[in-house]
Design a protein around this motif. Structure first.
Motif, PDB file in Angstrom:
ATOM      1  N   GLY A  52      -6.069 -34.947  -0.781  1.00 19.62           N
ATOM      2  CA  GLY A  52      -6.952 -35.471   0.261  1.00 19.62           C
ATOM      3  C   GLY A  52      -7.333 -34.428   1.287  1.00 19.62           C
ATOM      4  N   ASP A  53      -7.308 -34.828   2.568  1.00 20.33           N
ATOM      5  CA  ASP A  53      -7.729 -33.911   3.643  1.00 20.33           C
ATOM      6  C   ASP A  53      -6.545 -33.279   4.361  1.00 20.33           C
ATOM      7  N   ALA A  54      -5.378 -33.275   3.707  1.00 14.71           N
ATOM      8  CA  ALA A  54      -4.156 -32.801   4.368  1.00 14.71           C
ATOM      9  C   ALA A  54      -3.818 -31.352   4.046  1.00 14.71           C
ATOM     10  N   VAL A  55      -4.748 -30.636   3.422  1.00 20.49           N
ATOM     11  CA  VAL A  55      -4.510 -29.256   2.992  1.00 20.49           C
ATOM     12  C   VAL A  55      -5.761 -28.429   3.251  1.00 20.49           C
ATOM     13  N   LEU A  56      -5.654 -27.119   3.067  1.00 26.33           N
ATOM     14  CA  LEU A  56      -6.834 -26.252   3.016  1.00 26.33           C
ATOM     15  C   LEU A  56      -7.144 -25.957   1.555  1.00 26.33           C
ATOM     16  N   TYR A  57      -8.428 -25.986   1.199  1.00 28.94           N
ATOM     17  CA  TYR A  57      -8.848 -25.731  -0.176  1.00 28.94           C
ATOM     18  C   TYR A  57      -9.468 -24.341  -0.296  1.00 28.94           C
ATOM     19  N   PHE A  58      -9.283 -23.734  -1.474  1.00 28.50           N
ATOM     20  CA  PHE A  58      -9.917 -22.451  -1.750  1.00 28.50           C
ATOM     21  C   PHE A  58     -10.403 -22.423  -3.196  1.00 28.50           C
ATOM     22  N   ASP A  59     -11.388 -21.575  -3.443  1.00 31.31           N
ATOM     23  CA  ASP A  59     -11.884 -21.350  -4.807  1.00 31.31           C
ATOM     24  C   ASP A  59     -10.801 -20.572  -5.562  1.00 31.31           C
TER      25      ASP A  59
END
Length: 360
Positions: free
Chosen positions: A301-308
């Motif tokens: 969900g929105d509880a992390v940072l995302y990266f490629d």
């Protein structure tokens, strides 16, 4: 009495996410019987395993029987169907008797179709055949995310009405006590970034090697937990570095200590059916960065940072951000604990039992 047999071949295997799912699910079903939420006078659950189990399970209401003389796939295909006659067979770890029709199978992902080169030839050939056959013959197929459901429909041509999604739980991590002295035992220097997974090539651990110069410039070390199984994944070459501490397989108590002491957690996987390690880290308040691929956004969900996951620069930037920005770290820690609380083995077990009751 309605007999329900559980394929307990997982008791002979080293613990990964798949075996964790099986063990925690059976524990919770045992608890449901104990609390009277499953009628123990009407339904009899029994674990069937080969003789070469690693640990003897201890359940109050679910019996365990070691049966047959064979091991591994041969046991599962040739002997298990005989001993499971007269009952519904539940298979929790991707495999089961190919031609048994009175069964339910949990298939966690379709990785052998998407990343065939990540597996040895024998492994991928067998699993491709078996997964399609199980999809045709089984009464129901359980999978662990909506992403995996779509993958199984696409690659295994499983009818949508046969597929049911049950998410995994996370509360097992709270029942363990962190092992003291873990960092000293493995020679780990803080601050460090933690990564947990099997060493399958599509887990994309080479990205961690690519971000090392940036991490070392910020005095961050890397700790990697996971096994290298060449029989499954083929031979891989892994870069050695003083800044990377490969600790291999650790106990649950040691793993909890590593999560709790980590400055951050990275999960660079290109493909997941669910993705339990980042959820474990989130549950213990560790700030997490994850790949934006596959089932991972569904879980985190929105509880992390995302990266490629194909951009080392983006991953490095996220790691530096969560380990240097105290306010962001606290925010992610708070959000992670809240998000992880949505996933419980109790809900997973109740959903699974409902599937079983509607099938017998």
């Amino acid at each position: 009495m309605i007999r329900i047999y559980i394929n307990a071949r997982f008791l002979t295997q080293t613990m990964t996410g798949v075996q964790r799912y099986a063990l925690e699910l059976v524990k919770e079903i045992d608890q449901l019987i104990d609390r009277g939420e499953i009628d123990g006078n009407r339904y009899e659950f029994c674990l069937l395993s080969p003789s070469n189990i690693i640990n003897e399970p201890a359940f109050k209401h679910i019996r365990h029987k070691a049966v047959g003389k064979l091991k591994g796939h041969l046991w599962e295909q040739l002997e298990l169907p005989f001993y499971a006659k007269g009952g519904l067979l539940i298979n929790l770890c991707n495999t089961g008797p190919a031609f048994n029709k009175n069964q339910i199978v949990t298939i966690h992902d379709a990785a052998v179709f998407n990343y065939p080169k990540a597996f040895s030839f024998a492994f991928r050939a067998w699993y491709k055949f078996l997964m399609v056959r199980l999809g045709k013959n089984s009464k129901k197929i359980i999978t662990v995310s909506n992403f995996s459901k779509g993958e199984l429909i696409q690659h295994c041509k499983i009818a949508e009405h046969k597929l049911v999604v049950t998410h995994l739980g996370i509360d097992h991590i709270h029942r363990k006590k962190a092992a003291s002295g873990t960092l000293e035992k493995y020679g780990i220097k803080s601050p460090y970034v933690l990564a947990v997974s099997t060493m399958n090539p599509y887990k994309n651990f080479n990205l961690i090697v690519d971000v090392l110069p940036e991490l070392e410039a910020h005095n961050l070390n890397v700790v990697i937990v996971g096994s290298k199984n060449s029989k499954v994944f083929g031979e891989q070459t892994w870069v050695q570095s003083d800044a990377i501490n490969w600790v291999g397989y650790v106990t649950d108590e040691e793993l909890k200590a590593l999560y709790e002491d980590a400055a951050g957690f990275i999960f660079p996987s290109l493909y997941e059916g669910f993705g339990l390690p980042p959820l474990e880290a989130m549950a213990l308040g560790c700030p997490v960065i994850v790949s934006s691929r596959a089932s991972i956004p569904e879980v985190c969900g929105d509880a992390v940072l995302y990266f490629d996951p194909q951009s080392p620069q983006e991953a490095a930037s996220c790691l530096i951000e969560i380990t240097s920005d105290t306010e962001l770290s606290k925010q992610l820690s708070y959000k992670g604990r809240i998000r992880s609380g949505l996933f419980s083995w109790n809900k997973c077990a109740k959903d699974t039992v409902n599937i079983i009751m509607n099938t017998v």
